[in-house]
Design an enzyme around this catalytic site. Structure first.
Site, PDB file in Angstrom:
ATOM      1  N   HIS A 182      17.633  -5.608  -2.143  1.00 20.52           N
ATOM      2  CA  HIS A 182      16.600  -5.193  -3.105  1.00 20.52           C
ATOM      3  C   HIS A 182      15.422  -4.647  -2.321  1.00 20.52           C
ATOM      4  O   HIS A 182      14.526  -5.387  -1.914  1.00 20.52           O
ATOM      5  CB  HIS A 182      16.183  -6.389  -3.980  1.00 20.52           C
ATOM      6  CG  HIS A 182      15.254  -6.019  -5.101  1.00 20.52           C
ATOM      7  ND1 HIS A 182      15.173  -6.744  -6.262  1.00 20.52           N
ATOM      8  CD2 HIS A 182      14.363  -5.000  -5.239  1.00 20.52           C
ATOM      9  CE1 HIS A 182      14.263  -6.193  -7.064  1.00 20.52           C
ATOM     10  NE2 HIS A 182      13.751  -5.135  -6.453  1.00 20.52           N
ATOM     11  N   HIS A 237      13.094  -0.987  -2.191  1.00 19.09           N
ATOM     12  CA  HIS A 237      12.779   0.373  -2.627  1.00 19.09           C
ATOM     13  C   HIS A 237      12.299   1.107  -1.377  1.00 19.09           C
ATOM     14  O   HIS A 237      11.286   0.706  -0.779  1.00 19.09           O
ATOM     15  CB  HIS A 237      11.679   0.362  -3.682  1.00 19.09           C
ATOM     16  CG  HIS A 237      12.054  -0.454  -4.892  1.00 19.09           C
ATOM     17  ND1 HIS A 237      12.584   0.105  -6.017  1.00 19.09           N
ATOM     18  CD2 HIS A 237      12.005  -1.790  -5.117  1.00 19.09           C
ATOM     19  CE1 HIS A 237      12.829  -0.846  -6.903  1.00 19.09           C
ATOM     20  NE2 HIS A 237      12.485  -2.012  -6.381  1.00 19.09           N
ATOM     21  N   HIS A 293      17.035  -3.784 -12.565  1.00 14.20           N
ATOM     22  CA  HIS A 293      15.940  -4.750 -12.588  1.00 14.20           C
ATOM     23  C   HIS A 293      15.901  -5.358 -13.987  1.00 14.20           C
ATOM     24  O   HIS A 293      15.938  -4.625 -14.990  1.00 14.20           O
ATOM     25  CB  HIS A 293      14.598  -4.060 -12.341  1.00 14.20           C
ATOM     26  CG  HIS A 293      14.335  -3.701 -10.909  1.00 14.20           C
ATOM     27  ND1 HIS A 293      15.200  -2.968 -10.151  1.00 14.20           N
ATOM     28  CD2 HIS A 293      13.272  -3.985 -10.108  1.00 14.20           C
ATOM     29  CE1 HIS A 293      14.689  -2.811  -8.940  1.00 14.20           C
ATOM     30  NE2 HIS A 293      13.515  -3.416  -8.885  1.00 14.20           N
ATOM     31  N   GLU A 308      12.143  -9.685 -14.551  1.00 18.70           N
ATOM     32  CA  GLU A 308      11.052  -9.771 -13.578  1.00 18.70           C
ATOM     33  C   GLU A 308       9.789 -10.137 -14.370  1.00 18.70           C
ATOM     34  O   GLU A 308       9.296 -11.255 -14.272  1.00 18.70           O
ATOM     35  CB  GLU A 308      10.877  -8.427 -12.858  1.00 18.70           C
ATOM     36  CG  GLU A 308       9.736  -8.423 -11.840  1.00 18.70           C
ATOM     37  CD  GLU A 308       9.480  -7.040 -11.222  1.00 18.70           C
ATOM     38  OE1 GLU A 308       9.928  -6.024 -11.768  1.00 18.70           O
ATOM     39  OE2 GLU A 308       8.791  -6.993 -10.177  1.00 18.70           O
ATOM     40  N   ASP A 346      11.884  -6.183  -1.725  1.00 16.35           N
ATOM     41  CA  ASP A 346      11.369  -5.312  -2.784  1.00 16.35           C
ATOM     42  C   ASP A 346      10.571  -4.127  -2.218  1.00 16.35           C
ATOM     43  O   ASP A 346      11.141  -3.060  -2.021  1.00 16.35           O
ATOM     44  CB  ASP A 346      10.535  -6.115  -3.788  1.00 16.35           C
ATOM     45  CG  ASP A 346      10.565  -5.534  -5.199  1.00 16.35           C
ATOM     46  OD1 ASP A 346      11.261  -4.540  -5.412  1.00 16.35           O
ATOM     47  OD2 ASP A 346       9.891  -6.090  -6.081  1.00 16.35           O
ATOM     48  N   ASP A 347       9.277  -4.320  -1.991  1.00 21.79           N
ATOM     49  CA  ASP A 347       8.405  -3.249  -1.472  1.00 21.79           C
ATOM     50  C   ASP A 347       7.597  -3.829  -0.308  1.00 21.79           C
ATOM     51  O   ASP A 347       6.402  -4.112  -0.447  1.00 21.79           O
ATOM     52  CB  ASP A 347       7.470  -2.762  -2.587  1.00 21.79           C
ATOM     53  CG  ASP A 347       8.247  -2.237  -3.771  1.00 21.79           C
ATOM     54  OD1 ASP A 347       8.769  -1.108  -3.675  1.00 21.79           O
ATOM     55  OD2 ASP A 347       8.366  -2.970  -4.768  1.00 21.79           O
TER      56      ASP A 347
HETATM   57  N1  HPA Z   1       9.923  -3.684 -10.261  1.00 25.93           N
HETATM   58  C1  HPA Z   1      10.090  -2.569 -10.947  1.00 25.93           C
HETATM   59  N2  HPA Z   1       9.998  -1.372 -10.406  1.00 25.93           N
HETATM   60  C2  HPA Z   1       9.732  -1.267  -9.109  1.00 25.93           C
HETATM   61  C3  HPA Z   1       9.554  -2.383  -8.344  1.00 25.93           C
HETATM   62  C4  HPA Z   1       9.666  -3.658  -8.952  1.00 25.93           C
HETATM   63  O1  HPA Z   1       9.519  -4.739  -8.350  1.00 25.93           O
HETATM   64  N3  HPA Z   1       9.298  -1.945  -7.091  1.00 25.93           N
HETATM   65  C5  HPA Z   1       9.340  -0.595  -7.113  1.00 25.93           C
HETATM   66  N4  HPA Z   1       9.597  -0.183  -8.342  1.00 25.93           N
HETATM   67 ZN    ZN Z   2      12.353  -3.867  -7.174  1.00 30.21          ZN
END
Ligand code: HPA
Ligand code: ZN
Length: 335
Positions: free
Chosen positions: A14, A16, A193, A196, A274-275
């Site tokens: 996971h 991006h 996703h 969340e 994630d990021d």
């Molecule tokens: N959630 C949804 N979209 C996203 C995320 C995330 O954590 N990171 C980058 N785009």
């Molecule tokens: Zn994500």
């Protein structure tokens, strides 16, 4: 005990790729492309990394992407990620890319995917295997996703699956059902996703409407015991991102993150970043932090790493290699 979580062989599922844009590289690319960022310095940009929810992050995330213009930019972004990932024990990485966030700015899809493919191919020299997941923006008109998909499907080299991201609440998965059905028919994997910021109904929607094989985040699944039973019974992996959940205030603190409950419920949990440029750490650092926070044993960490490998879309042979390396790590004295 946990210091070498950084070296534990693992898969990152996971991630991006646009979320790996470190401020230093953002300024370098801005200069290369003659773009002025709305921040005066690296420090000023980093100081803006204070988020109240998913949307407040997405606003900055999409703004920073403006520096990504050429095939070379995408290659350099992903090459920088692979260097960092390799240093943290990542041996296989599946990279989400938000094609629409680039094509909507006039960047050619071929340059986006071409640059990413170049970096994936080059990562082999680091001992890291990689693949791409084309992610659709759930808060953009579905016609935009259809346009990107029409272009992408003509050449799926390096692409292992389709995903769904961006603002979740108010954007249920159903409207992407037709694209997902086509993607699955072409042999692509389906992930999304869900759960969340949105509740369990978004996870059900991803499973039922999209045929999702893996759920990204999924932390709110715990609110629905029937859903938990379903996910456990069908061994549906969840790609959990602890630092992201704290930074986007999906959970109050790491100490109250539901990871331990998810593991004890028997869910197929993996730990991811994630990021990472925005949330404070890459995969190894996320693992290390939860190991320290929850007192995970060496065996627990090896289980999380095995989960990441078996939840991946890597070939059976690649999975076997990585599982053997995890056994070796577990047997070694990590003092
Ligand atoms: N959630 C949804 N979209 C996203 C995320 C995330 O954590 N990171 C980058 N785009
Ligand atoms: Zn994500």
């Amino acid at each position: 005990m946990t210091a070498d979580a950084l070296l534990l062989p693992k898969a990152e599922l996971h991630l991006h790729i646009e979320g790996t844009l470190e401020p230093e590289l953002a300024f370098e690319l801005a200069a290369r492309n003659g773009i002025t960022l709305p921040f005066g310095s690296v420090e000023e940009l980093r100081a803006a990394y204070s988020f109240t929810d998913l949307q407040s992050f997405l606003d900055l995330y999409y703004a920073c992407m403006d520096v990504l213009r050429t095939r070379e930019d995408f290659r350099d972004l992903a090459a920088a990620y692979f260097e960092r990932a390799a240093a943290e024990g990542v041996r296989h990485a599946e990279l989400f890319f938000d094609a629409q966030a680039h094509t909507s700015r006039g960047v050619a899809y071929a340059d986006v995917v071409g640059g990413l493919r170049d970096a994936v191919d080059d990562a082999a020299r680091l001992g890291v295997s990689g693949s791409l997941i084309l992610s659709f923006l759930r808060d953009a008109p579905v016609e935009q996703a259809e346009a990107v998909w029409a272009e992408a499907r003509r050449d799926l080299a390096g692409i292992v699956g389709v995903g769904l991201d961006s603002a979740e609440v108010g954007n249920p998965p159903g409207k992407f059902a037709a694209i997902y059905a086509e993607a699955r028919a072409l042999g692509l994997h389906a992930v999304a996703h869900a759960g969340e910021e949105g509740g369990p109904e978004y996870v059900w929607g991803a499973l039922r409407d999209l045929g999702a094989e893996r759920i990204d985040h999924g932390i709110r699944s715990l609110e629905d015991p029937e859903l938990v039973r379903h996910l456990v019974e069908h061994r549906v992996p969840l790609t959990v991102c602890p630092f992201s959940n704290v930074r986007l205030r999906a959970v109050d603190t790491l100490a109250v993150h539901p990871l331990p409950e998810m593991l004890s419920a028997g869910l197929h949990v993996t730990v991811n970043s994630d990021d990472p440029a925005y949330f404070g750490g890459y995969a190894g650092q996320n693992l290390q932090a939860v190991a320290e926070q929850f007192g995970l044993s060496r065996g627990d960490l090896a289980t999380l790493a095995r989960n990441s490998v078996t939840a991946s879309f890597a070939s059976a042979q690649r999975q076997a290699e990585l599982l053997a390396d995890i056994d070796t790590w577990e047997a070694a004295d990590g003092a």
